[in-house]
Design a protein around this motif. Structure first.
Motif, PDB file in Angstrom:
ATOM      1  N   VAL A 114       4.890  13.927   4.576  1.00  0.00           N
ATOM      2  CA  VAL A 114       5.704  13.010   5.363  1.00  0.00           C
ATOM      3  C   VAL A 114       7.195  13.278   5.200  1.00  0.00           C
ATOM      4  O   VAL A 114       8.003  12.935   6.089  1.00  0.00           O
ATOM      5  N   GLU A 115       7.592  13.915   4.122  1.00  0.00           N
ATOM      6  CA  GLU A 115       9.007  14.223   3.910  1.00  0.00           C
ATOM      7  C   GLU A 115       9.396  15.586   4.461  1.00  0.00           C
ATOM      8  O   GLU A 115      10.555  15.991   4.361  1.00  0.00           O
ATOM      9  N   GLY A 116       8.421  16.316   5.017  1.00  0.00           N
ATOM     10  CA  GLY A 116       8.703  17.635   5.560  1.00  0.00           C
ATOM     11  C   GLY A 116       8.568  18.758   4.555  1.00  0.00           C
ATOM     12  O   GLY A 116       8.880  19.908   4.869  1.00  0.00           O
ATOM     13  N   ALA A 117       8.088  18.439   3.363  1.00  0.00           N
ATOM     14  CA  ALA A 117       7.890  19.463   2.332  1.00  0.00           C
ATOM     15  C   ALA A 117       6.497  20.065   2.450  1.00  0.00           C
ATOM     16  O   ALA A 117       5.620  19.529   3.133  1.00  0.00           O
ATOM     17  N   ARG A 118       6.272  21.188   1.764  1.00  0.00           N
ATOM     18  CA  ARG A 118       4.960  21.848   1.823  1.00  0.00           C
ATOM     19  C   ARG A 118       3.892  21.012   1.139  1.00  0.00           C
ATOM     20  O   ARG A 118       4.151  20.316   0.159  1.00  0.00           O
ATOM     21  N   GLY A 119       2.679  21.124   1.665  1.00  0.00           N
ATOM     22  CA  GLY A 119       1.547  20.381   1.113  1.00  0.00           C
ATOM     23  C   GLY A 119       1.229  19.168   1.962  1.00  0.00           C
ATOM     24  O   GLY A 119       2.128  18.531   2.518  1.00  0.00           O
ATOM     25  N   ILE A 181      -1.478   3.199   6.974  1.00  0.00           N
ATOM     26  CA  ILE A 181      -0.300   3.868   6.424  1.00  0.00           C
ATOM     27  C   ILE A 181      -0.312   3.742   4.896  1.00  0.00           C
ATOM     28  O   ILE A 181      -0.556   2.661   4.345  1.00  0.00           O
ATOM     29  N   SER A 182      -0.024   4.844   4.224  1.00  0.00           N
ATOM     30  CA  SER A 182       0.002   4.831   2.759  1.00  0.00           C
ATOM     31  C   SER A 182       1.354   4.316   2.256  1.00  0.00           C
ATOM     32  O   SER A 182       2.322   4.199   3.015  1.00  0.00           O
ATOM     33  N   ARG A 183       1.425   4.032   0.965  1.00  0.00           N
ATOM     34  CA  ARG A 183       2.657   3.526   0.364  1.00  0.00           C
ATOM     35  C   ARG A 183       3.804   4.522   0.511  1.00  0.00           C
ATOM     36  O   ARG A 183       4.934   4.140   0.859  1.00  0.00           O
ATOM     37  N   ASP A 184       3.551   5.797   0.278  1.00  0.00           N
ATOM     38  CA  ASP A 184       4.611   6.805   0.408  1.00  0.00           C
ATOM     39  C   ASP A 184       5.111   6.885   1.848  1.00  0.00           C
ATOM     40  O   ASP A 184       6.313   7.074   2.080  1.00  0.00           O
ATOM     41  N   GLU A 185       4.212   6.750   2.804  1.00  0.00           N
ATOM     42  CA  GLU A 185       4.616   6.794   4.209  1.00  0.00           C
ATOM     43  C   GLU A 185       5.458   5.573   4.577  1.00  0.00           C
ATOM     44  O   GLU A 185       6.431   5.684   5.338  1.00  0.00           O
ATOM     45  N   MET A 186       5.097   4.403   4.056  1.00  0.00           N
ATOM     46  CA  MET A 186       5.912   3.214   4.301  1.00  0.00           C
ATOM     47  C   MET A 186       7.324   3.396   3.765  1.00  0.00           C
ATOM     48  O   MET A 186       8.311   3.030   4.414  1.00  0.00           O
ATOM     49  N   THR A 187       7.412   3.959   2.575  1.00  0.00           N
ATOM     50  CA  THR A 187       8.726   4.183   1.964  1.00  0.00           C
ATOM     51  C   THR A 187       9.561   5.128   2.812  1.00  0.00           C
ATOM     52  O   THR A 187      10.755   4.887   3.047  1.00  0.00           O
ATOM     53  N   VAL A 247       4.616   4.014  12.920  1.00  0.00           N
ATOM     54  CA  VAL A 247       4.419   2.828  12.095  1.00  0.00           C
ATOM     55  C   VAL A 247       5.404   1.731  12.470  1.00  0.00           C
ATOM     56  O   VAL A 247       6.556   1.987  12.810  1.00  0.00           O
ATOM     57  N   ARG A 248       4.908   0.496  12.424  1.00  0.00           N
ATOM     58  CA  ARG A 248       5.764  -0.693  12.508  1.00  0.00           C
ATOM     59  C   ARG A 248       5.825  -1.295  11.112  1.00  0.00           C
ATOM     60  O   ARG A 248       4.798  -1.482  10.455  1.00  0.00           O
ATOM     61  N   LEU A 249       7.026  -1.621  10.678  1.00  0.00           N
ATOM     62  CA  LEU A 249       7.228  -2.176   9.337  1.00  0.00           C
ATOM     63  C   LEU A 249       7.417  -3.688   9.392  1.00  0.00           C
ATOM     64  O   LEU A 249       7.995  -4.217  10.344  1.00  0.00           O
ATOM     65  N   PHE A 250       6.932  -4.352   8.345  1.00  0.00           N
ATOM     66  CA  PHE A 250       7.132  -5.785   8.162  1.00  0.00           C
ATOM     67  C   PHE A 250       7.787  -5.970   6.788  1.00  0.00           C
ATOM     68  O   PHE A 250       7.111  -6.188   5.789  1.00  0.00           O
ATOM     69  N   PRO A 251       9.125  -5.862   6.749  1.00  0.00           N
ATOM     70  CA  PRO A 251       9.817  -5.890   5.461  1.00  0.00           C
ATOM     71  C   PRO A 251      10.101  -7.320   4.985  1.00  0.00           C
ATOM     72  O   PRO A 251      10.243  -8.248   5.790  1.00  0.00           O
ATOM     73  N   LYS A 252      10.192  -7.439   3.676  1.00  0.00           N
ATOM     74  CA  LYS A 252      10.500  -8.726   3.050  1.00  0.00           C
ATOM     75  C   LYS A 252      11.521  -8.497   1.950  1.00  0.00           C
ATOM     76  O   LYS A 252      11.392  -7.541   1.165  1.00  0.00           O
ATOM     77  N   VAL A 253      12.523  -9.333   1.890  1.00  0.00           N
ATOM     78  CA  VAL A 253      13.475  -9.277   0.783  1.00  0.00           C
ATOM     79  C   VAL A 253      12.741  -9.646  -0.494  1.00  0.00           C
ATOM     80  O   VAL A 253      11.961 -10.605  -0.516  1.00  0.00           O
ATOM     81  N   LYS A 254      12.938  -8.881  -1.554  1.00  0.00           N
ATOM     82  CA  LYS A 254      12.292  -9.222  -2.821  1.00  0.00           C
ATOM     83  C   LYS A 254      12.739 -10.607  -3.264  1.00  0.00           C
ATOM     84  O   LYS A 254      13.937 -10.887  -3.362  1.00  0.00           O
ATOM     85  N   ASN A 255      11.771 -11.487  -3.500  1.00  0.00           N
ATOM     86  CA  ASN A 255      12.038 -12.880  -3.857  1.00  0.00           C
ATOM     87  C   ASN A 255      12.844 -13.590  -2.776  1.00  0.00           C
ATOM     88  O   ASN A 255      13.641 -14.479  -3.065  1.00  0.00           O
ATOM     89  N   VAL A 265       9.840   0.819  15.950  1.00  0.00           N
ATOM     90  CA  VAL A 265       8.726   1.710  15.606  1.00  0.00           C
ATOM     91  C   VAL A 265       9.314   3.017  15.083  1.00  0.00           C
ATOM     92  O   VAL A 265      10.241   3.574  15.685  1.00  0.00           O
ATOM     93  N   ILE A 266       8.762   3.479  13.961  1.00  0.00           N
ATOM     94  CA  ILE A 266       9.216   4.736  13.369  1.00  0.00           C
ATOM     95  C   ILE A 266       8.157   5.802  13.619  1.00  0.00           C
ATOM     96  O   ILE A 266       7.007   5.642  13.196  1.00  0.00           O
ATOM     97  N   ASP A 267       8.536   6.854  14.312  1.00  0.00           N
ATOM     98  CA  ASP A 267       7.653   8.000  14.528  1.00  0.00           C
ATOM     99  C   ASP A 267       7.861   8.940  13.347  1.00  0.00           C
ATOM    100  O   ASP A 267       8.853   9.661  13.271  1.00  0.00           O
ATOM    101  N   LEU A 268       6.912   8.922  12.414  1.00  0.00           N
ATOM    102  CA  LEU A 268       7.047   9.740  11.204  1.00  0.00           C
ATOM    103  C   LEU A 268       6.892  11.231  11.500  1.00  0.00           C
ATOM    104  O   LEU A 268       7.450  12.063  10.783  1.00  0.00           O
ATOM    105  N   SER A 269       6.130  11.557  12.526  1.00  0.00           N
ATOM    106  CA  SER A 269       5.927  12.965  12.871  1.00  0.00           C
ATOM    107  C   SER A 269       7.212  13.569  13.435  1.00  0.00           C
ATOM    108  O   SER A 269       7.600  14.683  13.079  1.00  0.00           O
TER     109      SER A 269
END
Length: 277
Positions: A114-119, A181-187, A247-255, A265-269
């Motif tokens: 997802v970051e554009g690196a190999r693997g 979507i996995s955690r790394d992809e959300m990040t 992906v569509r994100l649903f963010p929340k401020v911590k606490n 919408v974020i197109d990760l590809s």
């Protein structure tokens, strides 16, 4: 003068006794288990006296009736073995081993995460279902189904690995399949959104809620869902979603509060952000 001193000392002693008793009663009320004190196991029984409460408060609680309940002790989780048994969930060691077996040199060099690196990007891993002949066999071979997303050509790669033999038993490649979507992809999606001009509203809402600048996904709690394009329902920049990983994100401020970003919408590809009408 002697009478004044005696009276003064008497007030001090009486005050100390009241304070101790009051403290003990307060402890009895606030400790876990004190609710329903009339029942066995409560912090203080209804018939307990202030003197008993004071004594228990001084002694840190007693094992007899009327004693203050001692704080519970949380035991450490047992050490996780390198290998599970039967239908036990995969251990961390098994998951790492499955990934090492599944990602051979060819797959590593030909794919992109997802970051554009190999693997390839690991999406998920689960204990594989046993063969019909092994359903009641507690010593059946343990297999793992491990899923990767290859951002280089937008394919979902699934491999079944036999953890005993160290061999890949089966490989499947699918196009247009979008697992959660996995955690790394959300990040990574949050990184792209924060850096994009369309993320200005998200950053403004975060500052309103906290008084601080939003600069990193680590400042948010994230939930997400896959987005698929519908003909005519979104701008052209998002038209490939479904074939691309979006992906569509649903963010929340911590606490803090949720921030509404449902129209983004974020197109990760393609590593682009679009806004729904």
């Amino acid at each position: 003068m002697r009478k004044i001193v005696h009276r003064h000392l008497g007030k001090v002693v009486a005050g100390a006794a009241i304070a101790v008793a009051g403290t003990a009663v307060m402890i009895g009320i606030t400790l876990p288990g004190s609710a329903g004190a009339e029942e066995s196991g409560g912090g203080l029984q209804a018939g307990g006296t202030a003197q008993q409460a004071a004594q228990d408060g001084q002694d840190g609680g007693s094992s007899g009736q009327g004693g203050v309940v001692r704080p519970g002790v949380v035991e450490r989780a047992p050490a996780e073995g390198q290998k599970g048994k039967g239908r036990d969930p995969l251990t961390d060691d098994e998951m790492r081993r499955a990934e090492r077996i599944a990602v051979n040199r060819q797959l590593f060099n030909s794919s992109e995460n997802v970051e554009g690196a190999r693997g390839p990007q690991r999406i998920g891993i689960d204990l594989a279902e046993p063969d019909a002949a092994d359903l009641d066999n507690p010593d059946a071979p343990r297999r793992a189904d491990i899923r990767f997303y290859d951002y280089k050509d937008d394919t979902l790669v699934t491999k079944t690995v036999d953890l005993d033999t160290g061999k890949v038993e089966q490989t499947g490649v699918q196009h247009g399949v979008q697992p959660p979507i996995s955690r790394d992809e959300m990040t990574e999606a949050a990184e792209l959104l924060i850096a994009d001009p369309l993320g200005a509203g998200l950053k403004a809402d975060y500052k309103d809620a906290t008084g601080k600048e939003l600069t990193s996904p680590g400042q948010l709690m994230l939930n997400s869902m896959v987005y698929r394009a519908t003909p005519g329902a979104q701008p052209a920049v998002l038209g490939a979603c479904g074939e691309h990983r979006c992906v569509r994100l649903f963010p929340k401020v911590k606490n803090g509060p949720w921030i509404d970003s449902r129209d983004l919408v974020i197109d990760l590809s393609a590593r682009k952000v679009g806004k729904l009408g």
